[in-house]
Design a protein around this motif. Structure first.
Motif, short mmCIF file in Angstrom:
data_model
loop_
_atom_site.label_atom_id
_atom_site.label_comp_id
_atom_site.label_asym_id
_atom_site.label_seq_id
_atom_site.Cartn_x
_atom_site.Cartn_y
_atom_site.Cartn_z
N GLN A 76 0.84 -1.20 0.00
CA GLN A 76 0.00 0.00 0.00
C GLN A 76 0.87 1.25 0.00
N ILE A 77 0.45 2.24 -0.77
CA ILE A 77 1.09 3.56 -0.74
C ILE A 77 0.12 4.52 -0.06
N ARG A 78 0.65 5.34 0.82
CA ARG A 78 -0.25 6.24 1.56
C ARG A 78 0.46 7.58 1.82
N HIS A 79 -0.32 8.66 1.69
CA HIS A 79 0.18 9.99 2.05
C HIS A 79 -0.38 10.33 3.42
N VAL A 80 0.50 10.64 4.37
CA VAL A 80 0.07 10.97 5.73
C VAL A 80 0.41 12.45 5.95
N PRO A 81 -0.55 13.35 5.61
CA PRO A 81 -0.24 14.79 5.69
C PRO A 81 -0.05 15.24 7.13
N ASN A 82 0.55 16.39 7.25
CA ASN A 82 0.78 17.01 8.54
C ASN A 82 -0.57 17.33 9.16
N GLU A 83 -0.92 16.65 10.28
CA GLU A 83 -2.31 16.83 10.74
C GLU A 83 -2.45 18.00 11.69
N ASP A 84 -1.39 18.46 12.34
CA ASP A 84 -1.62 19.59 13.27
C ASP A 84 -1.56 20.91 12.49
N GLU A 85 -2.25 21.90 12.99
CA GLU A 85 -2.45 23.18 12.28
C GLU A 85 -1.09 23.76 11.85
N ASP A 86 -0.12 23.82 12.79
CA ASP A 86 1.10 24.59 12.41
C ASP A 86 1.77 23.93 11.20
N GLU A 87 2.28 24.77 10.33
CA GLU A 87 2.76 24.32 9.02
C GLU A 87 3.89 23.28 9.11
N ASP A 88 4.74 23.36 10.17
CA ASP A 88 5.96 22.55 10.03
C ASP A 88 5.82 21.16 10.66
N GLY A 89 4.58 20.67 10.76
CA GLY A 89 4.44 19.30 11.25
C GLY A 89 4.94 18.33 10.20
N PRO A 90 5.17 17.06 10.58
CA PRO A 90 5.72 16.10 9.61
C PRO A 90 4.68 15.72 8.56
N ASP A 91 5.17 15.53 7.33
CA ASP A 91 4.29 15.12 6.23
C ASP A 91 4.99 13.91 5.62
N TYR A 92 4.33 12.72 5.73
CA TYR A 92 5.01 11.51 5.25
C TYR A 92 4.35 10.93 4.01
N TRP A 93 5.15 10.31 3.18
CA TRP A 93 4.66 9.35 2.19
C TRP A 93 5.23 8.01 2.63
N ILE A 94 4.40 6.97 2.61
CA ILE A 94 4.85 5.67 3.10
C ILE A 94 4.37 4.57 2.16
N VAL A 95 5.23 3.55 1.98
CA VAL A 95 4.82 2.31 1.30
C VAL A 95 5.14 1.18 2.26
N CYS A 96 4.17 0.27 2.40
CA CYS A 96 4.41 -0.90 3.24
C CYS A 96 4.16 -2.15 2.41
N ASN A 97 5.09 -3.10 2.52
CA ASN A 97 4.95 -4.43 1.89
C ASN A 97 4.88 -5.45 3.01
N TYR A 98 3.75 -6.16 3.10
CA TYR A 98 3.49 -7.02 4.27
C TYR A 98 2.97 -8.38 3.82
N SER A 99 3.66 -9.44 4.21
CA SER A 99 3.31 -10.79 3.75
C SER A 99 1.93 -11.23 4.21
N ILE A 100 1.26 -12.00 3.33
CA ILE A 100 -0.01 -12.64 3.70
C ILE A 100 0.18 -14.15 3.52
N PRO A 101 -0.58 -14.94 4.28
CA PRO A 101 -0.32 -16.38 4.28
C PRO A 101 -0.69 -17.08 2.97
N ASP A 102 -1.75 -16.56 2.30
CA ASP A 102 -2.16 -17.26 1.07
C ASP A 102 -3.04 -16.34 0.24
N HIS A 103 -3.29 -16.77 -0.97
CA HIS A 103 -4.22 -16.03 -1.83
C HIS A 103 -4.67 -17.02 -2.90
N ASP A 104 -5.98 -17.02 -3.22
CA ASP A 104 -6.46 -18.07 -4.12
C ASP A 104 -5.81 -18.02 -5.50
#
Ligand SMILES: O=S(=O)(CCO)c1ccc(-c2ccc(C3CCCC3)c([C@H]3C[C@H]3c3ccccn3)c2)cc1
Length: 239
Positions: A123-151
């Protein structure tokens, strides 16, 4: 649309990675295994059932690209084979949403270990700066996470790895005073935190695995970030 099977798990795993990356606690429990320019790669030595499962963490600062661009190219299954030199094949088995899919990939054999494969959601996700003041952290994240099976997962004799990997990026821009308004690539810097927890899935000699990790991760990170720089240098900036 109805939530998919992994909706809850994905939110929990991503939240955990964001919490971790925000702390960026590289304390003395992490051993520096590679230090080249802006790229530092660390590991912790851990074993599970006699297997090396060393967590790996890398921090890298790259000028001229944004966190959105790094995450876009790391996530996009269409270009995976262009930069991931350790893959023999990669395919999408399913789409949960436009930013989340299930990938199945076979890694090239790493002598003397047996061939590995991975089945995971990404999954790719944008996690914007949630607190009002401008200089809060703004992340882009990708996570790759194993699943046990898929048909739709092909049957194979390869050993299946279990992984929890995250690429978390934060972009900084030079203040407008240093450039009359128009931001160019010279004014942006991306700080990348890469965390990989890979369980090899089948026994391999600890000394061999640790040597492979030490060689392959820095090579992989260098090759990937160079790929993003090459792909983006003549394109408009993805903020
Ligand atoms: O960042 S990703 O999500 C990118 C999507 O592909 C990622 C990266 C790496 C791996 C992976 C998978 C298997 C192995 C080992 C386990 C026993 C034998 C092979 C390793 C170790 C060997 C290290 C390594 C590091 C980087 C690249 C390839 N090889 C790493 C999985 C996912």
């Amino acid at each position: 649309s109805p939530k998919h099977k992994y909706y809850k798990e994905i939110n929990e795993v991503i939240a955990e990675h964001i919490k971790y990356a925000a702390k960026l606690d590289i304390d003395n429990t992490w051993e520096l295994i590679h230090d080249e320019g802006e790229m530092k790669v660390f590991k912790r030595e851990m074993e599970e059932d006699g297997m090396v499962v060393d967590p790996l963490k890398a921090v890298h600062t790259v000028k001229g690209i944004t966190g959105h661009e790094v995450c876009h190219y790391f996530w996009n299954p269409d270009v995976r084979m262009e930069w991931e030199g350790t893959l023999e094949s990669a395919q999408v088995l399913d789409w949960f949403s436009e930013d989340t899919c299930v990938c199945y990939q076979i890694h090239k054999k790493v002598w003397p270990t047996t061939q590995r494969e991975a089945l995971f959601w990404t999954q790719i996700r944008h996690v914007p700066n949630e607190d009002e003041d401008e200089d809060g952290p703004d992340y882009w994240i990708v996570c790759n996470y194993s699943i046990p099976d898929h048909d739709k997962c092909p049957a194979s004799k390869n050993v299946r790895i279990n992984m929890n990997v995250a690429m978390v990026c934060e972009t900084s821009m030079e203040p407008p005073s240093s450039h009359d308004g128009e931001i160019t690539r010279d004014h942006i810097t991306c700080r990348i935190t890469y965390a990989a927890n890979v369980n090899p899935g089948g026994w391999a000699p600890a000394s061999v695995l640790r040597a492979v990790y030490k060689r392959e991760y820095p090579k992989f990170l260098k090759r990937f970030t160079q790929y993003v720089m090459d792909q983006t240098k003549d394109k408009p900036i993805m903020f």
